[in-house]
Design a protein around this motif. Structure first.
Motif, mmCIF file in Angstrom:
data_model
loop_
_atom_site.group_PDB
_atom_site.id
_atom_site.type_symbol
_atom_site.label_atom_id
_atom_site.label_comp_id
_atom_site.label_asym_id
_atom_site.label_seq_id
_atom_site.Cartn_x
_atom_site.Cartn_y
_atom_site.Cartn_z
ATOM 1 N N PRO A 65 0.809 -1.220 0.000
ATOM 2 C CA PRO A 65 0.000 0.000 0.000
ATOM 3 C C PRO A 65 0.845 1.275 0.000
ATOM 4 N N LEU A 66 2.051 1.201 0.543
ATOM 5 C CA LEU A 66 2.926 2.374 0.483
ATOM 6 C C LEU A 66 3.340 2.665 -0.961
ATOM 7 N N VAL A 67 3.667 1.620 -1.699
ATOM 8 C CA VAL A 67 4.015 1.775 -3.111
ATOM 9 C C VAL A 67 2.810 2.297 -3.885
ATOM 10 N N ALA A 68 1.632 1.744 -3.600
ATOM 11 C CA ALA A 68 0.419 2.201 -4.287
ATOM 12 C C ALA A 68 0.142 3.671 -3.988
ATOM 13 N N THR A 69 0.380 4.097 -2.765
ATOM 14 C CA THR A 69 0.204 5.505 -2.411
ATOM 15 C C THR A 69 1.208 6.379 -3.164
ATOM 16 N N GLY A 70 2.432 5.903 -3.280
ATOM 17 C CA GLY A 70 3.426 6.626 -4.069
ATOM 18 C C GLY A 70 3.014 6.738 -5.531
ATOM 19 N N LEU A 71 2.420 5.671 -6.064
ATOM 20 C CA LEU A 71 1.949 5.724 -7.451
ATOM 21 C C LEU A 71 0.779 6.692 -7.613
ATOM 22 N N VAL A 72 -0.068 6.791 -6.598
ATOM 23 C CA VAL A 72 -1.138 7.796 -6.650
ATOM 24 C C VAL A 72 -0.519 9.176 -6.823
ATOM 25 N N LEU A 73 0.523 9.453 -6.066
ATOM 26 C CA LEU A 73 1.207 10.752 -6.176
ATOM 27 C C LEU A 73 1.862 10.915 -7.549
ATOM 28 N N LEU A 74 2.502 9.864 -8.050
ATOM 29 C CA LEU A 74 3.145 9.923 -9.360
ATOM 30 C C LEU A 74 2.128 10.210 -10.453
ATOM 31 N N PHE A 75 1.001 9.493 -10.435
ATOM 32 C CA PHE A 75 0.003 9.695 -11.478
ATOM 33 C C PHE A 75 -0.753 11.012 -11.292
ATOM 34 N N ALA A 76 -0.864 11.506 -10.060
ATOM 35 C CA ALA A 76 -1.449 12.835 -9.851
ATOM 36 C C ALA A 76 -0.551 13.895 -10.488
ATOM 37 N N CYS A 77 0.754 13.713 -10.364
ATOM 38 C CA CYS A 77 1.696 14.631 -11.029
ATOM 39 C C CYS A 77 1.589 14.512 -12.543
ATOM 40 N N ALA A 78 1.391 13.289 -13.044
ATOM 41 C CA ALA A 78 1.239 13.094 -14.489
ATOM 42 C C ALA A 78 -0.023 13.786 -14.994
ATOM 43 N N VAL A 79 -1.114 13.681 -14.239
ATOM 44 C CA VAL A 79 -2.353 14.359 -14.622
ATOM 45 C C VAL A 79 -2.144 15.876 -14.624
#
Length: 127
Positions: free
Chosen positions: A76-90
């Motif tokens: 879940p920590l990695v998934a949370t990091g990916l949420v941040l990564l994809f929020a930056c991509a958006v």
């Protein structure tokens, strides 16, 4: 629910693994792929390698900790990091006015949020 989380993690890991090609493919070749890949020209080669490395580590971190039973809290920590990564991509796509290509990033963001919620959430699904 656990099966849905595993499938989602596998799909997102595959997406991140393909995205990690930024570490190995030259910037000019990435930009030549099409209009949706022109964003790479705004980043330095070092930044692209860093993004690719993050995506490679995310692909590994979504699957291995839970599969091996070693520190499964990393998923879940990695998934949370990916949420941040994809929020930056958006955000980057909105800034560039690429509203037509934002759909994929929003879907990946939702998948990452689903994994984070399912593995971290109020009643975490483990196993």
């Amino acid at each position: 629910m656990n099966v849905a989380l595993w499938i989602t993690a596998g799909v997102l890991a595959a997406v991140c693994l393909v995205g990690s090609s930024k570490m190995f493919v030259p910037q000019k070749k990435l930009a030549a792929v099409g209009a949706s890949a022109q964003w790479v020209l705004e980043f330095s080669p070092g930044a692209l390698k860093a993004i690719g490395a993050i995506e490679l580590l995310a692909a590994i971190g979504l699957i291995l900790p839970a599969a091996l039973g070693i520190a499964p809290v990393l998923v879940p920590l990695v998934a949370t990091g990916l949420v941040l990564l994809f929020a930056c991509a958006v955000t980057m796509r909105l800034r560039r006015g690429e509203k037509a290509t934002i759909t994929g990033d929003l879907i990946y963001l939702a998948l990452a949020a689903f994994i984070a919620w399912g593995r971290f959430g109020p009643t975490p699904f483990t196993g």
